[in-house]
Structures are given as C-alpha cells and as structure tokens.
Design an enzyme around this catalytic site. Structure first.
Site, PDB file in Angstrom:
ATOM      1  N   ASN A   9       0.869  -1.181   0.000  1.00 39.68           N
ATOM      2  CA  ASN A   9       0.000   0.000   0.000  1.00 39.68           C
ATOM      3  C   ASN A   9       0.903   1.228   0.000  1.00 39.68           C
ATOM      4  OD1 ASN A   9      -1.781   2.064   0.487  1.00 39.68           O
ATOM      5  ND2 ASN A   9      -2.407   1.354   2.531  1.00 39.68           N
ATOM      6  N   TRP A  10       1.007   1.862  -1.154  1.00 43.74           N
ATOM      7  CA  TRP A  10       1.923   2.995  -1.288  1.00 43.74           C
ATOM      8  C   TRP A  10       1.379   4.265  -0.637  1.00 43.74           C
ATOM      9  CZ3 TRP A  10       3.773   2.550  -7.145  1.00 43.74           C
ATOM     10  CH2 TRP A  10       4.453   1.328  -7.305  1.00 43.74           C
ATOM     11  N   LYS A  11       0.135   4.245  -0.230  1.00 42.65           N
ATOM     12  CA  LYS A  11      -0.515   5.425   0.390  1.00 42.65           C
ATOM     13  C   LYS A  11      -0.304   6.652  -0.494  1.00 42.65           C
ATOM     14  CE  LYS A  11      -0.197   3.120   4.805  1.00 42.65           C
ATOM     15  NZ  LYS A  11      -0.104   3.168   6.252  1.00 42.65           N
ATOM     16  N   HIS A  92      -9.559   0.724   5.264  1.00 40.47           N
ATOM     17  CA  HIS A  92      -8.270   1.055   5.872  1.00 40.47           C
ATOM     18  C   HIS A  92      -8.492   2.046   7.013  1.00 40.47           C
ATOM     19  CE1 HIS A  92      -4.179   2.333   6.520  1.00 40.47           C
ATOM     20  NE2 HIS A  92      -3.791   1.276   5.843  1.00 40.47           N
ATOM     21  N   GLU A  94      -6.895   4.518   7.977  1.00 42.42           N
ATOM     22  CA  GLU A  94      -6.694   5.943   7.643  1.00 42.42           C
ATOM     23  C   GLU A  94      -7.941   6.514   6.966  1.00 42.42           C
ATOM     24  OE1 GLU A  94      -2.994   5.292   5.599  1.00 42.42           O
ATOM     25  OE2 GLU A  94      -2.103   4.717   7.516  1.00 42.42           O
ATOM     26  N   GLU A 164      -4.959  -4.992  10.587  1.00 43.38           N
ATOM     27  CA  GLU A 164      -3.955  -3.947  10.759  1.00 43.38           C
ATOM     28  C   GLU A 164      -4.217  -3.204  12.071  1.00 43.38           C
ATOM     29  OE1 GLU A 164      -2.202  -2.711   6.695  1.00 43.38           O
ATOM     30  OE2 GLU A 164      -3.967  -1.497   7.029  1.00 43.38           O
ATOM     31  N   GLY A 170       2.785   2.316  10.821  1.00 41.12           N
ATOM     32  CA  GLY A 170       3.734   3.419  10.685  1.00 41.12           C
ATOM     33  C   GLY A 170       4.442   3.797  11.978  1.00 41.12           C
ATOM     34  N   SER A 210       3.814  -2.002  10.354  1.00 40.57           N
ATOM     35  CA  SER A 210       5.263  -2.037  10.569  1.00 40.57           C
ATOM     36  C   SER A 210       5.873  -3.401  10.242  1.00 40.57           C
ATOM     37  CB  SER A 210       5.613  -1.615  11.999  1.00 40.57           C
ATOM     38  OG  SER A 210       5.197  -0.279  12.229  1.00 40.57           O
ATOM     39  N   GLY A 231       3.013  -1.106   4.268  1.00 41.64           N
ATOM     40  CA  GLY A 231       3.069   0.323   3.963  1.00 41.64           C
ATOM     41  C   GLY A 231       4.493   0.746   3.669  1.00 41.64           C
ATOM     42  N   GLY A 232       5.162   1.306   4.670  1.00 40.18           N
ATOM     43  CA  GLY A 232       6.504   1.871   4.509  1.00 40.18           C
ATOM     44  C   GLY A 232       7.480   0.990   3.745  1.00 40.18           C
TER      45      GLY A 232
HETATM   46  P1  13P Z   1       3.166   0.403   7.652  1.00 40.67           P
HETATM   47  O1  13P Z   1       3.698  -0.889   7.056  1.00 40.67           O
HETATM   48  O2  13P Z   1       3.878   1.607   7.163  1.00 40.67           O
HETATM   49  O3  13P Z   1       3.062   0.303   9.135  1.00 40.67           O
HETATM   50  O4  13P Z   1       1.662   0.547   7.098  1.00 40.67           O
HETATM   51  C1  13P Z   1       0.797  -0.515   7.176  1.00 40.67           C
HETATM   52  C2  13P Z   1      -0.437  -0.181   6.420  1.00 40.67           C
HETATM   53  O5  13P Z   1      -1.193   0.678   6.819  1.00 40.67           O
HETATM   54  C3  13P Z   1      -0.676  -0.897   5.163  1.00 40.67           C
HETATM   55  O6  13P Z   1      -1.966  -0.669   4.691  1.00 40.67           O
END
Ligand code: 13P
Length: 253
Positions: A9-11, A92, A94, A164, A170, A210, A231-232
């Site tokens: 997930n590149w956000k 998600h 967010e 998640e 993050g 993470s 994510g990251g």
């Molecule tokens: P991180 O891997 O950056 O913690 O993000 C996880 C995430 O929200 C994937 O959708």
C-alpha cells in the site's frame, strides 16, 4: 488452499516517475513460488502501473460505491473494473479516521466491489486504547459483523481480509507473533462460524503494521497469517523484494 499474498500500500507517496520506477522494480522481483503480489499506488498512477505490470496485480486504495454521477473527486468501483484494475482496499484505518468512513459506507463499497468483480481487501484493526483495555477481539469482530458478514458465502470467498492494528501502523511497533496469531486465529474462527470450515480455511488473512524484512519471516510463519499488507517497506524496492522472496516464506514454515 488459501493464497499467500504480499500487498504494497503505497498510500499518498511517490512522484509519478518514482511510482513508475518502483512499479518496474516490483515486476522484476524474484517472487517466491505461489506468492501473489499486489501493489496499491495512489489513484493517479493506478492505470499506468496496471498497463506496465506483467507479474503483479494492481489495485486502488479507495473507490466509491455508486457507479457514476455527481460525486466530485470520486472514482467508482465500476470505473476501476472498466479500467482493468484488479483490486481495491476497503476499510483502511486511515480512511476510517481521516475521512469518517463508517460501517455502512464500507459495506456499500464491499458490495459494489464484488458486484463489479474488483477484488476487495477489507481492512480491520483496533486502536491503541482498545488494545490496552483488552476488548480488541470484540472490537474487530464487530467491524467484520457490521461491514462484511452480510455477504453470501459466494461473495465472501472473493474477499481478502487484512488485520492492521492501528497502533502498529507506521509506528515501528509491530504486533508480536503471538498478538498477530491470536487475532488471525480468532478472525478465522468467526469466518468459520459464519461460512463454515472450507471457506474459513481458504480465506487469506494478511497482517499489516510495521511489517518489514526484519520481522516478516516470523509473522508469515504464523499458522493463520497468510501474508502482509505493507506500507513503509513497500516503498523501498530492496525491502519489498525481501518480503516477496521465497526464503522469507520457506525457512520457518
Ligand atoms: P506500515 O507498514 O507503514 O506500518 O503501514 C501498514 C499499512 O497501513 C498498510 O496498509
């Protein structure tokens, strides 16, 4: 047999040229056998990434449930399907937090995605205070009951679930393997209660929060963890390539 999946997930990250480059790199990665890889780029880049993807599947981070009309700024599930996009993230944390997406909207999104044949990745997970007060199983079960468990068995089979925990997203504070396995096993047991053993055994439940090259192997080795929503670490080709590699999946399994 359930699918093993690693999804990035590149956000809201990367310039257009960076996205193009990363997409190319992901498609050239040495992906372990039987592992499905998805990327979820920002909406602006989704179509380009899809056109240049030979190996990985490409999804959108969001879409609206109505097919078309006066919904300024939105892109519909129907439009995703029409553009050949494979998947969509729904629920998600967010989106729930910053865009006030509630159970009802998520349910509508899920229905629309399934109607149009776009594979939904449904995310659930508790905030820190719920983890700390001990009611996290009840909280996540409720998220699934409110937005997912109305589906027919036929539709539910097409859904990928992603756990998640918000406190792990993050933050660098990954869930321990015990915490992840406890939740994933519980999710699978609720799916079994609702849809029976075969469907429960075939449901892919991803972990997100993470997840990185240092902890992925242990997490992916958990009996009920079928991969990761990353994510990251999905933004760095060197990191992501470790997560999709055969060795990360085989040594501990
Ligand atoms: P991180 O891997 O950056 O913690 O993000 C996880 C995430 O929200 C994937 O959708």
């Amino acid at each position: 047999m359930r699918s093993k999946i690693v999804a990035g997930n590149w956000k809201m990250n990367l310039s257009q040229s960076e996205a193009k480059q990363l997409c190319k790199e992901v498609n050239n990665m040495n992906i372990g056998s039987g592992i499905e890889v998805y990327i979820f780029p920002p909406m602006l880049y989704v179509s380009d990434c899809k056109s240049s993807s030979t190996v990985v599947k490409v999804g959108a981070q969001n879409a609206y449930p109505k097919d078309s009309g006066a919904y300024t700024g939105e892109v519909s599930m129907w439009q995703l399907k029409e553009a050949g996009i494979d998947a969509v993230l729904i629920g998600h944390s967010e989106r729930r937090e910053y865009f006030n997406e509630d159970h009802t909207l998520l349910k509508q999104k899920l229905d629309a995605a399934l109607f149009h044949g776009v594979k939904p990745f449904f995310c659930c997970g508790e905030p820190l205070e719920i983890r700390q007060d001990g009611s996290f199983l009840k909280y996540v079960k409720n998220q699934l009951e409110e937005s997912v468990f109305h589906l027919s068995a036929n539709d539910f089979e097409k859904v990928v679930l992603a756990y998640e925990p918000i406190w792990a997203i993050g933050t660098g504070q990954t869930a321990s393997t015990e915490q992840a396995e406890e939740m994933h096993a519980a999710i699978r047991s609720w799916v079994e209660e609702k849809y029976g053993n075969t469907i429960a055994e075939n449901t892919s439940i991803l972990y997100g929060g993470s997840c990185n090259p240092g902890n992925a192997q242990a997490l992916f080795a958990c009996e009920n963890v079928d991969g990761g929503l990353i994510g990251g670490a999905s933004l760095k080709a060197a990191d992501f390539s470790v997560l999709v590699a055969e060795e990360t999946w085989t040594i501990l399994n």
